[in-house]
Design an enzyme around this catalytic site. Sequence first.
Site, PDB file in Angstrom:
ATOM      1  N   GLU A  79       0.815  -1.212   0.000  1.00  0.00           N
ATOM      2  CA  GLU A  79       0.000   0.000   0.000  1.00  0.00           C
ATOM      3  C   GLU A  79       0.848   1.262   0.000  1.00  0.00           C
ATOM      4  O   GLU A  79       1.950   1.266   0.531  1.00  0.00           O
ATOM      5  CB  GLU A  79      -0.833   0.064   1.283  1.00  0.00           C
ATOM      6  CG  GLU A  79      -1.640  -1.153   1.552  1.00  0.00           C
ATOM      7  CD  GLU A  79      -2.196  -1.137   2.971  1.00  0.00           C
ATOM      8  OE1 GLU A  79      -2.821  -2.132   3.335  1.00  0.00           O
ATOM      9  OE2 GLU A  79      -1.987  -0.158   3.694  1.00  0.00           O
TER      10      GLU A  79
ATOM     11  N   CYS B 174       3.348   8.430   1.090  1.00  0.00           N
ATOM     12  CA  CYS B 174       3.848   7.525   2.136  1.00  0.00           C
ATOM     13  C   CYS B 174       4.012   6.159   1.483  1.00  0.00           C
ATOM     14  O   CYS B 174       3.030   5.564   1.035  1.00  0.00           O
ATOM     15  CB  CYS B 174       2.796   7.506   3.240  1.00  0.00           C
ATOM     16  SG  CYS B 174       3.120   6.300   4.502  1.00  0.00           S
TER      17      CYS B 174
ATOM     18  N   CYS C 110       6.025  -7.266   7.876  1.00  0.00           N
ATOM     19  CA  CYS C 110       7.071  -6.789   8.789  1.00  0.00           C
ATOM     20  C   CYS C 110       7.306  -7.831   9.872  1.00  0.00           C
ATOM     21  O   CYS C 110       6.361  -8.311  10.499  1.00  0.00           O
ATOM     22  CB  CYS C 110       6.693  -5.457   9.413  1.00  0.00           C
ATOM     23  SG  CYS C 110       8.005  -4.815  10.487  1.00  0.00           S
TER      24      CYS C 110
ATOM     25  N   CYS D 111       5.109  -5.250  16.138  1.00  0.00           N
ATOM     26  CA  CYS D 111       4.563  -4.289  17.103  1.00  0.00           C
ATOM     27  C   CYS D 111       3.085  -4.637  17.320  1.00  0.00           C
ATOM     28  O   CYS D 111       2.367  -4.934  16.356  1.00  0.00           O
ATOM     29  CB  CYS D 111       4.720  -2.861  16.595  1.00  0.00           C
ATOM     30  SG  CYS D 111       6.448  -2.434  16.322  1.00  0.00           S
TER      31      CYS D 111
HETATM   32 FE1  SF4 Z   1       6.895  -3.141  11.602  1.00  0.00          FE
HETATM   33 FE2  SF4 Z   1       6.371  -2.130  13.990  1.00  0.00          FE
HETATM   34 FE3  SF4 Z   1       6.743  -0.481  11.889  1.00  0.00          FE
HETATM   35 FE4  SF4 Z   1       4.545  -2.017  12.077  1.00  0.00          FE
HETATM   36  S1  SF4 Z   1       5.134  -0.352  13.440  1.00  0.00           S
HETATM   37  S2  SF4 Z   1       5.793  -1.728  10.260  1.00  0.00           S
HETATM   38  S3  SF4 Z   1       5.377  -3.905  13.036  1.00  0.00           S
HETATM   39  S4  SF4 Z   1       8.253  -1.884  12.835  1.00  0.00           S
END
Ligand code: SF4
Length: 355
Positions: free
Chosen positions: A94, A112, A119, A123
């Site tokens: 995206e 963005c 990832c 988180c």
């Molecule tokens: Fe990865 Fe954390 Fe950034 Fe989300 S907030 S993309 S989980 S590093």
Amino acid sequence: MSEKVDLRSLNLEECLTFVKSLGWPSFRGKQIFSWVHQKGCSDFSAMTNLSKEQRIVLAEHAFLRTVTITDCQRSQKDETVKFLFSLADGQTIESVLMLFRQKDGHDRTTCCISSQTGCPLGCKFCGTGTLGAGRNLTVGELVGQVYAANQHCKEIGWPFLSNIVYMGMGEPLLNMTNVLKSLALFRHTEGQHLSGRHLTISTCGLVPQILALAEEENPPELAISLHAATDEKRSALMPVNRKYPLAELFAACSVYTNKTGRRITYEYAMFQGVNDSMEDAQQLISLLRGKLAHVNLIPANYLPQTGFYPSDSEMIKKFADKIEKSGLAVSIRYSRGQDIAAACGQLKAQKEQGR
Ligand code: SF4
Ligand code: SAH
């Protein structure tokens, strides 16, 4: 030559080597580079200073299109457009395009972009984190998002991009090589010709990579996703904090500021009942006091798959006031595109869940 070359992944030097391999003079390489990286060309037929035969040869040996828009939603509420792109291997990513009207008439268009297809950093509040590790985007896929966004700007009458932020899906500093190469292409005078001040990398705080970035000749702006001011709280929200706790992170941030003279932005998403008390604000003040810092408070995006609720707006204002009174620079970034699932990883997650 067996495999086709991804022209969008080539810097000028590599482009010159490529045209040399076709037996063409170097000025052709310069022309092609500017078609690809300045004009964001996605079709060989548009390269009008090349003969038809040359365009055919080029198409036989190289390709241009790295990302394809599969969904594009424009917010009814604010000037935000969300793209879902598909990649050659069927993965999706995206990007979000935002127009910021300015009183002086110099409107800013920011894109963005994503850096990975998922990832691995997990988180707890993040939509992309719930997708798990993906793969690194290629240079062509990184810049392709920007060129497609620019093309869209042209179609809807918005100014071309003035700012690029690596704040979409994934952790840009886990894709360091390609991200650095894309930054150089965005800065290139025959490319987008943007200054480092208009390019921002957002990171969850990978210390060795922040130190490496500080060594860059023309470094980008840096945003750190902080979200909590104590190790205990941050580790609970962001597992990466166990590897690089606050003391180490801030030591690296001081190096970055000292080397680059750049003020770092600390992103602080406000989650109801989690990190939004006056005590949290006081801890944040103690942590940042005396540092060249800007605090960006973000009302959290609620995602069903993570279950964190945004703080209410009164709470956010009180929190911001306290920080401001301490003498720190603070702003509240109202989330855009609420009606089009413009939060990180949200549109993709919706598609995958068939909602
Ligand atoms: Fe990865 Fe954390 Fe950034 Fe989300 S907030 S993309 S989980 S590093
Ligand atoms: N991996 C990088 C960049 C991509 S995430 C990073 O973590 O900085 C982009 C931003 O969105 C980060 O600041 C991230 O913390 C934030 N974010 C993720 N999920 C969010 C949510 N549910 N609400 C508000 N911000 C969120």
